[in-house]
Design a protein around this motif. Structure first.
Motif, short mmCIF file in Angstrom:
data_model
loop_
_atom_site.label_atom_id
_atom_site.label_comp_id
_atom_site.label_asym_id
_atom_site.label_seq_id
_atom_site.Cartn_x
_atom_site.Cartn_y
_atom_site.Cartn_z
N MET A 26 40.95 33.93 29.18
CA MET A 26 40.40 35.08 28.46
C MET A 26 39.31 34.61 27.52
O MET A 26 39.37 33.51 26.99
CB MET A 26 41.50 35.80 27.70
N ARG A 38 39.63 40.88 27.67
CA ARG A 38 39.76 40.57 29.10
C ARG A 38 38.58 41.14 29.89
O ARG A 38 38.01 40.47 30.75
CB ARG A 38 41.08 41.11 29.64
N GLU A 54 35.54 39.09 29.27
CA GLU A 54 35.60 37.83 29.99
C GLU A 54 35.18 38.03 31.44
O GLU A 54 34.43 37.21 32.00
CB GLU A 54 37.01 37.27 29.94
#
Length: 329
Positions: free
Chosen positions: A1, A80, A83
């Motif tokens: 992450m 998330r 990422e």
């Protein structure tokens, strides 16, 4: 992450000097993605790190604590998504009344330069900052010229109908059960993430064991039955059918909202796992049945319909492919 940086006094020096996308980015929807993609491109040109600066909690919650915001993407889920869009880090600036009272000049010199050492800033065309919203796009551009960092402003993004994509439109769509519209505006299937909790085990006794999750009380998703994809902590994905609501057939009126997901063709222990549920389609509303037998009969119909919907599922975008699809169970 992507790294989540909450203490600005202690973060890796290697992250300084990067390109920084600034915004709340609640939902990381298609409009936000225009800003974020531009930051990734700028970072590529400059061979710099790609970072985001967001604000926690949501500023509206600070100014109107009696009206907490229905967060589309709480901080961990937002990180998330960022990422997956190739961001290295997310700087989560604590937003409180003291921070809101800072001048626009202080925001530039202390946060952007002193702490982040920005080389380039990317934000929306209407970004305002500082006490009384004194900092506007022109102020930011002028600051960039004075202090030597680049500034890119991204125009509003409209959907296929010509209407601007916004987090409020997505919240409204979810609140009325229009997952198709919400997902189209997001560019991926709306998702929630939470720990799987122990429940009353009633579903198990009915042949439909469920993974139970408690969502924040301000979650304004319309109660009902949904076809979903379920992502485990190990990254595996499973098809399923989920009920979000107060279980009127088996619980007393006024019970807490609960998300219960039945995973197809799955046997295992999920308790304590942090899992993600992506909402593909709303099948029907909540109903109160006259006993358990008609409830089970309807659950079988729901399962068949969800299997049909999920069997024809295709990704909405590369981001949706990463979020909603994955290794076979």
């Amino acid at each position: 992450m992507a790294q989540r940086i909450q203490n600005f006094d202690r973060f890796p020096a290697a992250l300084k000097g990067g390109v920084v996308a600034i915004g709340n980015f609640d939902g990381v929807h298609r409009g936000h993605q225009q800003v974020l993609s531009e930051a990734v491109e700028q970072a590529g040109r400059l061979s710099a790190r790609t970072n985001a600066l967001t604000f926690e909690p949501h500023p509206r919650t600070v100014f109107r604590p009696d009206q907490p915001v229905f967060r589309l993407t709480p901080a961990p889920l937002k990180a998330r998504l960022l990422e997956l869009m190739n961001f290295d880090a997310v700087f989560e600036q604590q937003f409180d009344r003291d921070f809101a009272s800072r001048s626009a000049e202080n925001f530039v010199t202390d946060i952007l330069l002193g702490r982040l050492g920005v080389s380039h800033v990317v934000t929306g065309y209407d970004f305002h900052f500082g006490k009384g919203r004194e900092g506007d796009p022109d102020f930011l551009i002028d600051a960039g010229k004075r202090f030597g960092f680049g500034v890119t402003l991204v125009e509003a993004f409209a959907d296929e109908g010509g209407e601007v994509v916004s987090s409020s439109r997505i919240r409204d769509a979810l609140a009325t059960g229009d997952t198709g519209l919400a997902n189209g505006l997001l560019g991926y299937r709306y998702a929630v993430a939470a720990e799987v909790l122990h429940g009353k085990k009633l579903g198990r006794s009915l042949g439909y064991p469920t993974a139970n999750m408690a969502l924040p009380p301000e979650t304004a998703l319309m109660p009902g039955i949904y076809a979903v994809r379920f992502r485990r902590a190990d990254g595996s994905h499973h098809d399923g059918v989920a009920s979000f609501g107060r279980r009127p057939t088996v619980d007393e009126e006024g019970a807490a909202l609960l998300l219960e997901t039945f995973l197809f063709d799955f046997a295992g222990d999920l308790y304590g796992e942090q899992c993600t549920v992506s909402f593909v389609s709303r099948l029907r509303g909540e109903e109160k049945f006259d006993g358990l037998d008609p409830l089970v009969a309807q659950m079988k119909i729901d399962e068949a319909e969800a299997r049909a919907v999920l069997g024809a599922l295709t990704p909405l975008s590369p981001l949706d492919a990463a979020m909603t699809f994955g290794p076979a169970a």
